[in-house]
Design a protein around this motif. Structure first.
Motif, mmCIF file in Angstrom:
data_model
loop_
_atom_site.group_PDB
_atom_site.id
_atom_site.type_symbol
_atom_site.label_atom_id
_atom_site.label_comp_id
_atom_site.label_asym_id
_atom_site.label_seq_id
_atom_site.Cartn_x
_atom_site.Cartn_y
_atom_site.Cartn_z
ATOM 1 N N ALA A 41 0.851 -1.189 0.000
ATOM 2 C CA ALA A 41 0.000 0.000 0.000
ATOM 3 C C ALA A 41 0.883 1.234 0.000
ATOM 4 O O ALA A 41 2.055 1.175 0.368
ATOM 5 C CB ALA A 41 -0.920 0.003 1.217
ATOM 6 N N ALA A 42 0.286 2.356 -0.408
ATOM 7 C CA ALA A 42 0.999 3.626 -0.387
ATOM 8 C C ALA A 42 0.013 4.735 -0.100
ATOM 9 O O ALA A 42 -1.198 4.593 -0.339
ATOM 10 C CB ALA A 42 1.721 3.869 -1.710
ATOM 11 N N ARG A 54 -4.591 10.522 -1.220
ATOM 12 C CA ARG A 54 -4.484 9.533 -2.280
ATOM 13 C C ARG A 54 -3.874 8.263 -1.699
ATOM 14 O O ARG A 54 -2.882 8.326 -0.980
ATOM 15 C CB ARG A 54 -3.600 10.078 -3.399
ATOM 16 N N THR A 55 -4.480 7.119 -2.013
ATOM 17 C CA THR A 55 -3.956 5.841 -1.542
ATOM 18 C C THR A 55 -3.897 4.830 -2.677
ATOM 19 O O THR A 55 -4.574 4.962 -3.702
ATOM 20 C CB THR A 55 -4.809 5.250 -0.406
ATOM 21 N N TYR A 56 -3.077 3.825 -2.448
ATOM 22 C CA TYR A 56 -2.928 2.723 -3.400
ATOM 23 C C TYR A 56 -2.875 1.424 -2.606
ATOM 24 O O TYR A 56 -2.305 1.384 -1.510
ATOM 25 C CB TYR A 56 -1.627 2.874 -4.193
ATOM 26 N N TYR A 57 -3.487 0.364 -3.174
ATOM 27 C CA TYR A 57 -3.435 -0.959 -2.552
ATOM 28 C C TYR A 57 -3.127 -2.018 -3.610
ATOM 29 O O TYR A 57 -3.665 -1.972 -4.718
ATOM 30 C CB TYR A 57 -4.755 -1.310 -1.889
ATOM 31 N N ALA A 58 -2.298 -2.958 -3.251
ATOM 32 C CA ALA A 58 -2.122 -4.125 -4.099
ATOM 33 C C ALA A 58 -3.426 -4.918 -4.126
ATOM 34 O O ALA A 58 -4.181 -4.915 -3.150
ATOM 35 C CB ALA A 58 -0.994 -4.994 -3.561
ATOM 36 N N THR A 97 0.915 15.214 -7.750
ATOM 37 C CA THR A 97 -0.162 14.454 -8.393
ATOM 38 C C THR A 97 0.213 13.014 -8.704
ATOM 39 O O THR A 97 -0.509 12.322 -9.407
ATOM 40 C CB THR A 97 -0.591 15.143 -9.697
ATOM 41 N N TYR A 98 1.334 12.534 -8.199
ATOM 42 C CA TYR A 98 1.746 11.170 -8.481
ATOM 43 C C TYR A 98 2.157 10.478 -7.195
ATOM 44 O O TYR A 98 2.903 11.034 -6.389
ATOM 45 C CB TYR A 98 2.921 11.171 -9.468
ATOM 46 N N LEU A 99 1.662 9.265 -6.996
ATOM 47 C CA LEU A 99 1.980 8.487 -5.809
ATOM 48 C C LEU A 99 2.835 7.290 -6.208
ATOM 49 O O LEU A 99 2.396 6.456 -7.008
ATOM 50 C CB LEU A 99 0.691 8.005 -5.136
#
Length: 127
Positions: free
Chosen positions: A49-50, A57-61, A105-107
């Motif tokens: 995750a990030a 803003r989040t990210y998940y596998a 704007t980029y994670l």
């Protein structure tokens, strides 16, 4: 330079929960994108995750979507990983990471994009 210290790992039965914490120092935390990665036994490190500097803003596998939640408290210089419904395949050493470059704007989501790493904390979910 950034120092990262993880905590919260342990042994938990399948279906259980753990919350990992990572305290950062040495950099303006509120301007730093953060990530969690893991390395299962005998495998390569993978993204989990990030979260962006603001937390917006989040990210998940795909493997953890719907079960894990990344969050941060910029007042405490801390990023968290809440892990629910744990499975044996979640067994790994979990690492916190910080990116040196801040993008509005980029994670960053891959390990190569992160520059600072914690020492890791072991999470074990017996089968």
């Amino acid at each position: 330079q950034v120092q990262l210290v993880e905590s919260g790992g342990g042994l938990v039965q399948a279906g259980g929960s753990l919350r990992l914490s990572c305290v950062a120092s040495g950099r303006t935390f509120s301007m730093t994108n953060m990530g969690w990665f893991r390395q299962p036994p005998g495998k390569e490190r993978e993204s989990v995750a990030a979260i962006s500097a603001s937390g917006g803003r989040t990210y998940y596998a795909n493997s953890v979507k719907g079960r894990f939640t990344i969050s941060r408290d910029n007042a405490k210089n801390t990023v968290y990983l809440q892990m629910n419904s744990l499975k044996p395949e979640d067994t790994a050493v979990y690492y916190c990471a910080a990116a040196r470059t801040y993008y509005l704007t980029y994670l960053q989501t891959t390990s190569g994009e992160y520059d600072y790493w914690g020492q890791g904390t072991q999470v074990t979910v017996p089968s």
